[in-house]
Motif scaffolding. Structure first.
Motif: not given
Length: 237
Positions: A119-133
């Motif tokens: 969860g900690e490893l994936a969280r920043p990728f998920v947040l930035i992916e949402e911003a990009e989407n």
């Protein structure tokens, strides 16, 4: 660069084989453990005690001892590749981790630990992916292909047919133009938004280079800030 078990397990709490079952259960309740290792003071490893093994022993006997509830448990070297062990951790609920000396059992990695770590490893990728989407959706809805191509270098322009063909950094160039910014009709300060977009671009680049350090609270604040802006101007999921 490969994520290995030695970088994740929690410090092991164990009981010697000489204690009573009541002692082991009390310790498990105290620390909210689902399982505990049985290791003597000389380092002799016997196995694990779990609530499942305790339940089975109480069905088989009215008064089981600690020895009756000890079951084999998987012990993995500290330098084992994490991805290779995920199935075993999922199936068994945990694995014990052997120290660098390959003798002492000193760590434990549970399915709950794994969930938290990923969860900690994936969280920043998920947040930035949402911003990009969100940026991608807005760009596709407002800008023409010609507009999108203006945001990239000449050699890449023929390969741009939609916003998905842009990199995260391209959005800064796309939105820098005042006319294109106005076309979005976002009631936000232009310069402040561009600065925040550039800050997140730099953070994203660090992540894509797989920096071993987790994102700082300040970096999370920056990413969350951009997302808050994008969610406000377009509240759609």
């Amino acid at each position: 660069m490969t994520l290995r078990l030695g970088s994740l397990p929690a410090q092991l709490v164990s009981v010697p084989s000489t204690v009573t079952l009541k002692y082991a259960k009390t310790l498990m309740v105290q620390y909210q453990f689902s399982q505990i290792a049985v290791i003597d003071e000389d380092g002799t490893y016997h196995g694990a005690v779990s609530w499942e093994s305790i339940g089975r022993a109480h069905i088989a006997s009215s008064d089981p001892s600690l020895r009756d509830v000890i079951t084999p448990a998987l012990v993995v070297d500290h330098d084992a590749i994490l991805l290779d062990q995920i199935r075993a951790i999922y199936d068994k609920g945990f694995v014990f981790v052997r120290d660098a000396d390959r003798v002492r059992v000193t760590g434990i990695l549970t399915a709950a630990d794994l969930t938290g770590q990923f969860g900690e490893l994936a969280r920043p990728f998920v947040l930035i992916e949402e911003a990009e989407n969100r940026l991608r959706r807005a760009a596709d809805e407002v800008f023409s292909v010609a507009d999108l191509r203006e945001a990239v270098q000449d050699r890449r322009r023929n390969r741009v047919h939609r916003a998905a063909d842009l990199t995260f950094g391209d959005y800064g160039f796309l939105l820098k133009d005042p006319q294109r910014w106005s076309a979005l009709e976002w009631n936000l300060d232009h310069d402040l938004f561009l600065r925040r977009l550039e800050d997140v671009r730099k953070i994203r680049n660090e992540l894509m280079h797989f920096t071993p350090d987790p994102l700082s609270d300040e970096h999370y604040r920056i990413v969350d800030g951009l997302l808050n802006l994008l969610r406000t101007v377009d509240p759609r999921p």
